[in-house]
Design a protein around this motif. Structure first.
Motif, PDB file in Angstrom:
ATOM      1  N   VAL A   1     -26.583  -3.040 -18.920  1.00  0.00           N
ATOM      2  CA  VAL A   1     -27.071  -4.337 -18.156  1.00  0.00           C
ATOM      3  C   VAL A   1     -26.325  -5.414 -18.846  1.00  0.00           C
ATOM      4  CG1 VAL A   1     -28.969  -5.611 -17.160  1.00  0.00           C
ATOM      5  CG2 VAL A   1     -29.040  -3.173 -17.511  1.00  0.00           C
ATOM      6  N   PHE A   2     -25.705  -6.316 -18.227  1.00  0.00           N
ATOM      7  CA  PHE A   2     -25.249  -7.428 -18.909  1.00  0.00           C
ATOM      8  C   PHE A   2     -26.321  -8.412 -18.804  1.00  0.00           C
ATOM      9  CE2 PHE A   2     -21.535  -5.388 -18.004  1.00  0.00           C
ATOM     10  CZ  PHE A   2     -20.193  -5.799 -18.565  1.00  0.00           C
ATOM     11  N   THR A   3     -26.971  -8.766 -19.864  1.00  0.00           N
ATOM     12  CA  THR A   3     -28.006  -9.735 -20.131  1.00  0.00           C
ATOM     13  C   THR A   3     -27.457 -11.082 -20.024  1.00  0.00           C
ATOM     14  OG1 THR A   3     -28.022  -9.712 -22.642  1.00  0.00           O
ATOM     15  CG2 THR A   3     -29.178  -8.124 -21.530  1.00  0.00           C
ATOM     16  N   GLU A   4     -26.103 -11.500 -20.114  1.00  0.00           N
ATOM     17  CA  GLU A   4     -25.844 -13.143 -19.994  1.00  0.00           C
ATOM     18  C   GLU A   4     -25.859 -13.400 -18.436  1.00  0.00           C
ATOM     19  OE1 GLU A   4     -22.171 -13.593 -21.968  1.00  0.00           O
ATOM     20  OE2 GLU A   4     -23.063 -12.324 -23.534  1.00  0.00           O
ATOM     21  N   ALA A   5     -26.089 -12.526 -17.533  1.00  0.00           N
ATOM     22  CA  ALA A   5     -26.031 -12.696 -16.103  1.00  0.00           C
ATOM     23  C   ALA A   5     -27.464 -13.073 -15.845  1.00  0.00           C
ATOM     24  CB  ALA A   5     -25.484 -11.620 -15.149  1.00  0.00           C
TER      25      ALA A   5
ATOM     26  N   PHE B   1     -19.964  -7.919 -25.368  1.00  0.00           N
ATOM     27  CA  PHE B   1     -21.093  -8.826 -24.398  1.00  0.00           C
ATOM     28  C   PHE B   1     -22.490  -8.331 -24.769  1.00  0.00           C
ATOM     29  CE2 PHE B   1     -20.002  -5.059 -22.411  1.00  0.00           C
ATOM     30  CZ  PHE B   1     -21.226  -4.450 -21.737  1.00  0.00           C
ATOM     31  N   SER B   2     -23.293  -9.469 -24.604  1.00  0.00           N
ATOM     32  CA  SER B   2     -24.829  -8.961 -24.983  1.00  0.00           C
ATOM     33  C   SER B   2     -25.205  -7.857 -23.792  1.00  0.00           C
ATOM     34  CB  SER B   2     -25.514 -10.262 -24.802  1.00  0.00           C
ATOM     35  OG  SER B   2     -24.952 -10.969 -26.019  1.00  0.00           O
ATOM     36  N   CYS B   3     -26.035  -7.143 -24.177  1.00  0.00           N
ATOM     37  CA  CYS B   3     -26.328  -6.007 -23.185  1.00  0.00           C
ATOM     38  C   CYS B   3     -27.574  -5.225 -23.301  1.00  0.00           C
ATOM     39  CB  CYS B   3     -25.326  -4.944 -22.806  1.00  0.00           C
ATOM     40  SG  CYS B   3     -24.930  -3.983 -24.226  1.00  0.00           S
ATOM     41  N   TYR B   4     -28.353  -4.685 -22.473  1.00  0.00           N
ATOM     42  CA  TYR B   4     -29.169  -3.544 -22.759  1.00  0.00           C
ATOM     43  C   TYR B   4     -28.246  -2.123 -22.352  1.00  0.00           C
ATOM     44  CZ  TYR B   4     -32.621  -7.454 -22.070  1.00  0.00           C
ATOM     45  OH  TYR B   4     -33.286  -8.641 -22.164  1.00  0.00           O
TER      46      TYR B   4
ATOM     47  N   ASN C   1     -28.004   8.513 -11.289  1.00  0.00           N
ATOM     48  CA  ASN C   1     -27.346   9.363 -10.392  1.00  0.00           C
ATOM     49  C   ASN C   1     -28.164   9.597  -9.154  1.00  0.00           C
ATOM     50  OD1 ASN C   1     -24.906   9.791 -11.983  1.00  0.00           O
ATOM     51  ND2 ASN C   1     -25.906  11.438 -13.232  1.00  0.00           N
ATOM     52  N   LEU C   2     -29.408   9.253  -9.234  1.00  0.00           N
ATOM     53  CA  LEU C   2     -30.431   9.603  -7.899  1.00  0.00           C
ATOM     54  C   LEU C   2     -30.358   8.456  -7.000  1.00  0.00           C
ATOM     55  CD1 LEU C   2     -33.338  10.983  -9.780  1.00  0.00           C
ATOM     56  CD2 LEU C   2     -31.542  12.450  -8.498  1.00  0.00           C
ATOM     57  N   SER C   3     -29.789   7.400  -7.341  1.00  0.00           N
ATOM     58  CA  SER C   3     -29.792   6.227  -6.556  1.00  0.00           C
ATOM     59  C   SER C   3     -28.338   5.989  -5.687  1.00  0.00           C
ATOM     60  CB  SER C   3     -30.010   4.784  -7.460  1.00  0.00           C
ATOM     61  OG  SER C   3     -29.996   3.649  -6.465  1.00  0.00           O
ATOM     62  N   SER C   4     -28.701   5.502  -4.465  1.00  0.00           N
ATOM     63  CA  SER C   4     -27.717   5.352  -3.445  1.00  0.00           C
ATOM     64  C   SER C   4     -27.319   3.701  -3.622  1.00  0.00           C
ATOM     65  CB  SER C   4     -27.927   5.751  -2.251  1.00  0.00           C
ATOM     66  OG  SER C   4     -28.878   5.342  -1.786  1.00  0.00           O
ATOM     67  N   LEU C   5     -28.088   2.807  -4.053  1.00  0.00           N
ATOM     68  CA  LEU C   5     -28.038   1.488  -4.061  1.00  0.00           C
ATOM     69  C   LEU C   5     -26.943   1.044  -4.758  1.00  0.00           C
ATOM     70  CD1 LEU C   5     -31.386   0.033  -5.522  1.00  0.00           C
ATOM     71  CD2 LEU C   5     -30.842   0.418  -2.996  1.00  0.00           C
ATOM     72  N   PRO C   6     -25.977   0.176  -3.922  1.00  0.00           N
ATOM     73  CA  PRO C   6     -24.812  -0.277  -4.284  1.00  0.00           C
ATOM     74  C   PRO C   6     -24.968  -1.318  -5.511  1.00  0.00           C
ATOM     75  CG  PRO C   6     -25.207  -1.382  -2.295  1.00  0.00           C
ATOM     76  CD  PRO C   6     -26.214  -0.293  -2.619  1.00  0.00           C
ATOM     77  N   LEU C   7     -23.735  -1.883  -6.136  1.00  0.00           N
ATOM     78  CA  LEU C   7     -23.998  -2.467  -7.079  1.00  0.00           C
ATOM     79  C   LEU C   7     -24.164  -3.873  -6.635  1.00  0.00           C
ATOM     80  CD1 LEU C   7     -23.430  -3.304 -10.203  1.00  0.00           C
ATOM     81  CD2 LEU C   7     -21.172  -3.980  -9.620  1.00  0.00           C
ATOM     82  N   ASN C   8     -25.207  -5.085  -7.138  1.00  0.00           N
ATOM     83  CA  ASN C   8     -25.677  -6.195  -6.443  1.00  0.00           C
ATOM     84  C   ASN C   8     -24.416  -7.118  -6.576  1.00  0.00           C
ATOM     85  OD1 ASN C   8     -26.914  -9.135  -6.872  1.00  0.00           O
ATOM     86  ND2 ASN C   8     -28.417  -7.786  -5.871  1.00  0.00           N
ATOM     87  N   ASN C   9     -24.073  -7.637  -5.499  1.00  0.00           N
ATOM     88  CA  ASN C   9     -22.956  -8.517  -5.376  1.00  0.00           C
ATOM     89  C   ASN C   9     -23.248  -9.826  -6.310  1.00  0.00           C
ATOM     90  OD1 ASN C   9     -21.167  -6.774  -3.937  1.00  0.00           O
ATOM     91  ND2 ASN C   9     -22.158  -7.407  -2.018  1.00  0.00           N
ATOM     92  N   GLU C  10     -24.186 -10.502  -5.968  1.00  0.00           N
ATOM     93  CA  GLU C  10     -24.591 -11.607  -6.761  1.00  0.00           C
ATOM     94  C   GLU C  10     -24.637 -11.544  -8.192  1.00  0.00           C
ATOM     95  OE1 GLU C  10     -28.370 -13.073  -5.674  1.00  0.00           O
ATOM     96  OE2 GLU C  10     -27.930 -13.569  -3.463  1.00  0.00           O
TER      97      GLU C  10
ATOM     98  N   LEU D   1     -22.834  -9.099  -9.794  1.00  0.00           N
ATOM     99  CA  LEU D   1     -21.407  -8.772 -10.228  1.00  0.00           C
ATOM    100  C   LEU D   1     -20.682 -10.062 -10.196  1.00  0.00           C
ATOM    101  CD1 LEU D   1     -18.859  -6.832 -10.488  1.00  0.00           C
ATOM    102  CD2 LEU D   1     -18.843  -6.737  -8.318  1.00  0.00           C
ATOM    103  N   ASP D   2     -20.840 -11.158  -9.039  1.00  0.00           N
ATOM    104  CA  ASP D   2     -19.989 -12.336  -9.281  1.00  0.00           C
ATOM    105  C   ASP D   2     -20.289 -12.988 -10.558  1.00  0.00           C
ATOM    106  OD1 ASP D   2     -18.953 -11.761  -6.860  1.00  0.00           O
ATOM    107  OD2 ASP D   2     -20.153 -12.950  -5.627  1.00  0.00           O
ATOM    108  N   GLU D   3     -21.701 -13.126 -10.901  1.00  0.00           N
ATOM    109  CA  GLU D   3     -21.918 -13.630 -12.253  1.00  0.00           C
ATOM    110  C   GLU D   3     -21.604 -13.321 -13.437  1.00  0.00           C
ATOM    111  OE1 GLU D   3     -26.229 -15.552 -14.411  1.00  0.00           O
ATOM    112  OE2 GLU D   3     -26.207 -14.212 -12.596  1.00  0.00           O
ATOM    113  N   VAL D   4     -21.368 -11.833 -13.435  1.00  0.00           N
ATOM    114  CA  VAL D   4     -20.710 -11.260 -14.618  1.00  0.00           C
ATOM    115  C   VAL D   4     -19.355 -11.548 -14.497  1.00  0.00           C
ATOM    116  CG1 VAL D   4     -20.191  -8.979 -15.637  1.00  0.00           C
ATOM    117  CG2 VAL D   4     -22.451  -9.414 -14.680  1.00  0.00           C
ATOM    118  N   LYS D   5     -18.661 -11.486 -13.434  1.00  0.00           N
ATOM    119  CA  LYS D   5     -17.272 -12.048 -13.397  1.00  0.00           C
ATOM    120  C   LYS D   5     -17.021 -13.281 -13.758  1.00  0.00           C
ATOM    121  CE  LYS D   5     -14.913 -10.251  -9.621  1.00  0.00           C
ATOM    122  NZ  LYS D   5     -14.784 -10.021  -8.219  1.00  0.00           N
ATOM    123  N   SER D   6     -17.638 -14.287 -13.542  1.00  0.00           N
ATOM    124  CA  SER D   6     -17.692 -15.607 -13.883  1.00  0.00           C
ATOM    125  C   SER D   6     -17.741 -15.730 -15.309  1.00  0.00           C
ATOM    126  CB  SER D   6     -18.851 -16.413 -13.206  1.00  0.00           C
ATOM    127  OG  SER D   6     -18.730 -17.681 -13.668  1.00  0.00           O
ATOM    128  N   ILE D   7     -18.691 -14.971 -15.990  1.00  0.00           N
ATOM    129  CA  ILE D   7     -18.709 -15.203 -17.261  1.00  0.00           C
ATOM    130  C   ILE D   7     -17.511 -14.525 -18.394  1.00  0.00           C
ATOM    131  CG2 ILE D   7     -20.259 -14.221 -19.435  1.00  0.00           C
ATOM    132  CD1 ILE D   7     -22.609 -14.203 -17.678  1.00  0.00           C
TER     133      ILE D   7
END
Length: 323
Positions: A206-210, A277-280, A291-300, A302-308
């Motif tokens: 988990v990117f904690t800077e986001a 990067f700082s993370c958990y 592996n049990l989850s079908s949730l996609p990566l949260n777009n908001e 991802l955008d914040e991580v990419k900005s950083i």
């Protein structure tokens, strides 16, 4: 996908669903052939009925103008162990068909819970396009799963146990015995929180800077600390930094490859430098449960991580992966 039947050779194709049928039947000392023989008999009977229709109707079927509805057509009402349509046979599992289940009057509830989860796993596998491993499901694992799944009756938790069984059928050793024991102790609320976390995992971390997107989705420091207490995350409350090493590309540039849910993130740079990067980070159990989850990566997120990341001088490219 379902159980595919070859009308010429009258053989069944081995896929995730047929492997589930064989696994359950073998583990519970039931004749694995019996269920498939019932399905085969029904399939052949329906084929014969179609052949007896008029030539005009057959032409329309072949031309795609008409389809033969197995549920509304001529069906033997005395055989109800299969639901199927043309080229697809869907078995259902009934505890009464298996003499070596949990048994006993006091265990009927457990039997119902177990077989509901098995039937849900069959539904999951019927839609799966993943080719199953030829490795068998281990006996100890199956009976540990059965004992654990039998204790849950809520729809959410039964679906969770079904996903575990389906995943293990497709790829044995995906879920350890320790993970099964862990899942037995989870409440539905805890399971839902773990599922929510799966939309914020990039490269097993988990990117904690986001901070903004994490907080907006109920994953601030306090919630992540609770997930650490549950044994899913590690590094919460400490200064942990995730490190990815770059590799040389064909054009003498450097790229860092990071896999996330259904996406590959590529970080390009013109100099060889380590991306940190700082993370958990996820624990071993956490990695398996993602592996049990079908949730996609949260777009908001991802955008914040990419900005950083872009501020560190990287060019970023994301590639969507097949589910």
């Amino acid at each position: 996908m379902g159980i595919k039947f070859d009308w010429e050779s009258k053989n069944f194709e081995v896929n995730g669903l047929t492997k589930l049928v064989r696994t359950v039947s073998t583990m519970l000392n039931h004749d694995v052939a019996s269920k498939q023989k019932v399905c085969e008999a029904k399939a052949l009977r329906e084929t014969r009925l179609i052949e007896l229709q008029t030539n005009e109707e057959i032409k329309k079927v072949l031309n795609g103008e008409l389809t033969y509805d197995m549920e509304k057509g001529l069906v033997d009402s005395n055989i109800d162990s299969c639901e199927y349509d043309m080229g697809r046979i869907m078995p259902t599992f009934d505890p009464n068909e298996y003499p070596n289940t949990l048994s006993g009057e006091n265990d009927k509830r457990k039997d119902r819970n177990t077989f509901k989860a098995i039937n849900l796993a069959a539904e999951i596998l019927s839609d799966s396009t993943t080719e199953p491993s030829q490795d068998p499901v281990e006996e100890d694992w199956f009976f540990s799963w059965r004992e654990a799944a039998s204790g849950f009756s809520s729809d959410y938790m039964e679906k969770l146990w079904a996903e575990v069984l389906a995943g293990e059928v497709l790829a044995p050793k995906s879920f350890s015995l320790r993970t099964l024991e862990y899942l037995k102790t989870l409440s539905q609320e805890e399971a839902e929180n773990i599922n929510k976390l799966s939309a914020f995992i990039i490269g097993g971390r988990v990117f904690t800077e986001a901070k903004d997107s994490l907080k907006a989705n109920g994953l601030d420091f306090h919630e992540c600390l609770q997930l650490q207490d549950l044994g899913i995350l590690q590094g919460v409350g400490t200064r942990v930094r995730g490190i990815f090493e770059p590799t040389l590309t064909h054009d003498k540039g450097f790229v860092v490859q990071i896999f996330s849910k259904y996406r590959l993130i590529l970080l390009f740079s013109d100099v060889k430098k380590t991306f940190a990067f700082s993370c958990y980070s996820l624990t071993k159990i956490g990695l398996e449960l993602m592996n049990l989850s079908s949730l996609p990566l949260n777009n908001e997120y991802l955008d914040e991580v990419k900005s950083i990341i872009s501020k560190e001088g990287y060019e970023i490219q994301t590639i969507n992966l097949a589910k």
